[in-house]
Design an enzyme around this catalytic site. Sequence first.
Site, mmCIF file in Angstrom:
data_model
loop_
_atom_site.group_PDB
_atom_site.id
_atom_site.type_symbol
_atom_site.label_atom_id
_atom_site.label_comp_id
_atom_site.label_asym_id
_atom_site.label_seq_id
_atom_site.Cartn_x
_atom_site.Cartn_y
_atom_site.Cartn_z
ATOM 1 C CB THR A 473 -12.522 76.503 35.245
ATOM 2 O OG1 THR A 473 -11.629 75.499 35.734
ATOM 3 C CG2 THR A 473 -12.122 76.836 33.825
ATOM 4 C CD GLN A 644 -15.052 79.349 33.702
ATOM 5 O OE1 GLN A 644 -14.944 78.765 32.639
ATOM 6 N NE2 GLN A 644 -14.015 79.859 34.320
ATOM 7 C CE LYS A 707 -28.350 71.663 28.310
ATOM 8 N NZ LYS A 707 -29.147 72.502 27.378
ATOM 9 N N GLY A 710 -17.642 76.819 30.586
ATOM 10 C CA GLY A 710 -16.324 77.390 30.307
ATOM 11 C C GLY A 710 -16.236 78.124 28.979
ATOM 12 C CD GLU A 711 -14.740 75.237 25.494
ATOM 13 O OE1 GLU A 711 -15.412 74.278 25.924
ATOM 14 O OE2 GLU A 711 -13.808 75.103 24.694
HETATM 15 MO MO1 MOS Z 1 -10.769 74.433 25.895
HETATM 16 S S1 MOS Z 1 -10.292 75.399 24.157
HETATM 17 O O1 MOS Z 1 -11.240 72.913 25.419
HETATM 18 O O2 MOS Z 1 -9.452 74.567 26.913
#
Ligand code: MOS
Length: 744
Positions: A473, A644, A707, A710-711
Amino acid sequence: MTKTSTLLGKPINRVDGRLKVTGEAKYAAEFNAPGLTYGYVVSGAIARGRIKKLDTSAALAVPGVLHVFTHENRPRLAWFDRNYQDEDAPSGSPFRPLHDDEIVYSGQPIALVVAETLEVARYAASLVQVEYKLHSHETDLRARRGKAYAPGEGKGGFEPPPKPRGQADKALANAAARVDAEYSSPVEHHNPMEPHATTVVYEDDGTLTVYDKTQGVMNTQKYVSKVFHLSPEEVRVRSPFVGGAFGSGLRPQYQLFLAVMAARELKRSVRVALTRQQMFTFGHRPTTLQRVALGASAEGKLEAVIHETVSETSRFEDYIEVIVNWSGLLYQCDNVRLDYKVAQLDTYTPIDMRAPGATVGVYALECAMDELAYAVGIDPLELRLKNYAERDQNEDKPFSSKELWACYQQGAERFGWAKRTPAPRSMREGKQLIGWGMATGVWEAMQQPASAKAVLSIDGKLTVSSATADIGTGTYTVMTQIAAETLGLPVEDVTFKLGDSSLPMSPLEGGSWTVSSVGSAVKAACETVRERLFELARKVKDSPLAKARLDEVSFAGGHIRSKEDPSRAVSITAAMRHGEVLHLEEQTVSLPDKHKQSAYTLCTHSAVFVEVKVDEDFGTVKVTRVVSAIAGGRVLNPKTARSQILGGIVWGLGMALEEESVLDQKLGRFMNHNLAEYHVPVNADVQDIEVLFVEEEDTIVNPLGAKGLGEIGIVGVAAAIANAIFHATGKRVRDLPITPDKLL
Ligand code: MOS
């Protein structure tokens, strides 16, 4: 001499990049020890039943085999479930490898062969003979739908979806325009490049150094201590590099248990690495069946939102995801009903996978929104803007910041959305049907307690550490930037250490909260060093800063300088020498400001625009263009941040078109357990992707204003692709993945 940041916001290269490309970065299965032995897992072949007979004699007869561990000869270990429950465990009884003769899922580890070499262990494992008593199993979610229940009610801390507001069913019945459809998403497996592995080094004093592939060394350490009755001092866990995890490393996986057990029993160092096939024998993204019903006025004002989901869990734990809540949050609507249930299957417990819940829930919602746009007869983007939520109606709170509107505008502009012709099949190039689709994405911005230590030495070198992870990451890089920025040091003079349970406490690396949590701790620790350094600088003999205040000086290039008169400066070395300190060391804990944060809803957002080309004859889909506009607060490193989001988009592409773990329901087993048959996007699938970050200021989320990214990158992507495919072909495929057979 300016107040604005010089390092934060800069696209600096990964500080660990060189180690990675030269092979110097070592992963869990690459650490060596004298006399290392190798464990090979024997995987069970049935989904449910008992082991009648386990014959290990042929395996034991192979020269070089040291032992074959089974449920019959395993050591006695901790009894209570709580000892096996890790930081990410849902409520229930965690799976215990080699516990007894019971088989609870296909692929379950049933023996561990340990030998002097990997080859011998692998060969001997093939000689283990097993006889089973078969019990009937159920692995089909559709068949178990009637048995679904609301999970964890009253236990496990799971909060059910928000209570209904208004009268959704009535509003739906009366709506001028309506969509009521079922969407489904299949099981996906994480498949990081690095398979799960653990190397346990049995030290001379009997303590263990455990190299584990994990997203949390402290989680691993606690698990091993509790299960094997060891003190934390007897178990040091290290994980300096992780070759991708995506959530699969949030819980200790069975290779950890097996490697530690074997090392303790044999008093030898042991490595257990899972094969690619075995990567399909633990957690996965759960399959879902989702009904989304939307009602709107003739003008496209949302009047009803209903989102009901049934998802899977195992027989032994209640795995839960926040799948439906987003549908009560993303758009303004007064009549909302959300429902979430799980059904138990004879599979392993699902586990978090990148943006768990949102990835699948927002997929269904955003496809339904596209269908509604056609039902109303307005542009899909216009429908979103018409129903823009200025406030979170689930919680009845304002957002701490929400620049989603800017995402829509800047994304649409960059993509050229205005040139879209609305009718399906209206944009073609010969046999290629062109489709443009879009969707919204949303994820939470979270912060957890975390700790960091900063040590500044008299030569101006700074070492900062925390027991967090870098799963690709960019943690090493961004933490280095935050530390260097705070003390005005060049990046080269700063080292960040992570992935070691002996370092200051850190939460699991997950939930997109690492910058927010660990970054805040790093900043706080370095600020404390800064204050102490400044005090020393003021006390230097005839200090030019004697009367200065902290806010009147800047830290840059190893010097503390008056902002007003830059000629008045004291070097770090001079300040520390005068104060007779070789090291300034500060450790801090950084906690989320709950009081400040609880008044707001904290979210990241995205707007995703996609172009697909669908071959009219073959049904093959190419995603030729993606523009994703992200509102994620302050971007600390545009390069790692972009990576990311890129990764998330590529995965969204896989989710939309390729990824599916196929269960043979008769065997209760995932059949395509390899990368030849479990398809993930390859280079040729990935074409033009553009990532935009919109300006978003946020003083509530954390002291950095970042914020977490990653997701959010994956959320909405599959929906945008599905919507683009509808625009291209006029065909609405609601069951992922959208493979060519579904388009013919
Ligand atoms: Mo993430 S699914 O919290 O690694």
